[in-house]
Scaffold this motif. Structure first.
Motif, short mmCIF file in Angstrom:
data_model
loop_
_atom_site.label_atom_id
_atom_site.label_comp_id
_atom_site.label_asym_id
_atom_site.label_seq_id
_atom_site.Cartn_x
_atom_site.Cartn_y
_atom_site.Cartn_z
N CYS A 78 -7.96 1.38 1.50
CA CYS A 78 -6.88 0.67 2.19
C CYS A 78 -6.47 1.36 3.50
CB CYS A 78 -5.68 0.57 1.26
SG CYS A 78 -4.31 -0.31 2.00
N THR A 102 -2.08 -11.29 -8.50
CA THR A 102 -2.11 -9.92 -7.94
C THR A 102 -3.55 -9.44 -7.84
OG1 THR A 102 0.01 -9.48 -9.01
CG2 THR A 102 -1.21 -7.57 -8.20
N ILE A 103 -3.91 -8.96 -6.67
CA ILE A 103 -5.28 -8.49 -6.42
C ILE A 103 -5.22 -7.00 -6.12
CG2 ILE A 103 -7.30 -8.77 -4.89
CD1 ILE A 103 -5.64 -11.52 -4.18
N HIS A 104 -5.86 -6.21 -6.96
CA HIS A 104 -5.88 -4.75 -6.76
C HIS A 104 -7.16 -4.38 -6.02
CE1 HIS A 104 -2.50 -4.03 -9.56
NE2 HIS A 104 -2.96 -5.13 -10.14
N LYS A 158 0.07 -9.29 -3.34
CA LYS A 158 0.78 -10.32 -4.09
C LYS A 158 0.53 -11.63 -3.34
CE LYS A 158 3.09 -8.55 -7.59
NZ LYS A 158 2.78 -8.99 -8.96
N SER A 206 -5.55 3.11 -2.87
CA SER A 206 -5.56 1.75 -3.38
C SER A 206 -4.39 0.96 -2.81
CB SER A 206 -5.49 1.78 -4.90
OG SER A 206 -4.36 2.50 -5.29
N SER A 232 0.84 -1.20 0.00
CA SER A 232 0.00 0.00 0.00
C SER A 232 0.87 1.24 0.00
CB SER A 232 -0.92 0.01 1.23
OG SER A 232 -0.24 0.47 2.36
N TYR A 275 -2.45 -3.29 -3.29
CA TYR A 275 -2.53 -4.56 -4.02
C TYR A 275 -1.89 -5.66 -3.19
CZ TYR A 275 2.33 -3.69 -5.42
OH TYR A 275 3.68 -3.44 -5.41
#
Ligand SMILES: C[S@@+](CC[C@H](N)C(=O)[O-])C[C@H]1O[C@@H](n2cnc3c(N)ncnc32)[C@H](O)[C@@H]1O
Length: 159
Positions: free
Chosen positions: A115, A109-111, A38, A34, A15, A36
């Motif tokens: 956050c 990978t998740i976006h 891993k 935002s 982040s 992400y």
């Protein structure tokens, strides 16, 4: 009975938040930020069918917290409260939970957005947010009462 439980991270959360203070204290106040994840490749198959959900719940380890306190003064108050009546990070098991908006999944990978999680936080689990299970109405808000949310950014108190 063996009461020790060991969890292994399933990935790392990345982040924009590099330090514990001056960052959002809840994901609902962080809609424009935002991050992400891993996910470690050996868990990628478990993401199958997650992309149809708009929101997900992230469970993670507050890795920069040392020790715990049973009484804390949370960000939202000037009075002390029992740790289990708060969302403060300095817990006996330093587990955080954030509901975030799922933006896209690319391989492992998740976006996501919204956050309130520090960079390089170890991820323990992902669950889909499902409003039929997870929404409640007319809830009691304990010591928070109906006060407006005044403080939305953290400070160094739990470092
Ligand atoms: C009040 S907690 C709430 C987190 C989560 N939404 C929950 O309810 O469990 C959020 C604060 O925890 C701290 N924090 C976030 N990630 C952390 C980490 N990996 N290690 C230590 N502290 C962290 C930051 O100060 C952040 O503002």
């Amino acid at each position: 009975m063996n009461t020790e439980i060991t969890y292994k991270p399933i990935g790392i959360i990345n982040s924009a938040w590099k330090k514990i203070d001056d960052m959002p204290i809840q994901s609902v106040d962080a809609q424009n930020t935002s991050g992400y994840i891993k996910l470690f490749p050996e868990y990628a198959k478990g993401l199958t069918d997650l992309n149809g959900f708009s929101h997900i719940m992230l469970l993670y380890h507050f890795h920069l917290v040392k020790g715990h306190s049973l009484m804390v003064t949370p960000f939202m108050d000037t009075k002390s409260h029992g740790i289990f009546s708060t969302r403060a990070p300095k817990r006996p098991n330093s587990i955080g939970i954030s509901i975030v908006e799922l933006l896209k999944i690319e391989g492992n990978t998740i976006h996501f957005s919204s956050c309130d999680i520090l960079d390089e936080t170890p991820l323990l689990d992902i669950k889909p947010f499902f409003e039929d299970f997870d929404n409640r109405i007319n809830t009691q808000k304990g010591w928070l009462g109906n006060r407006p949310v005044k403080k939305t950014l953290s400070d160094k108190r739990f470092k």
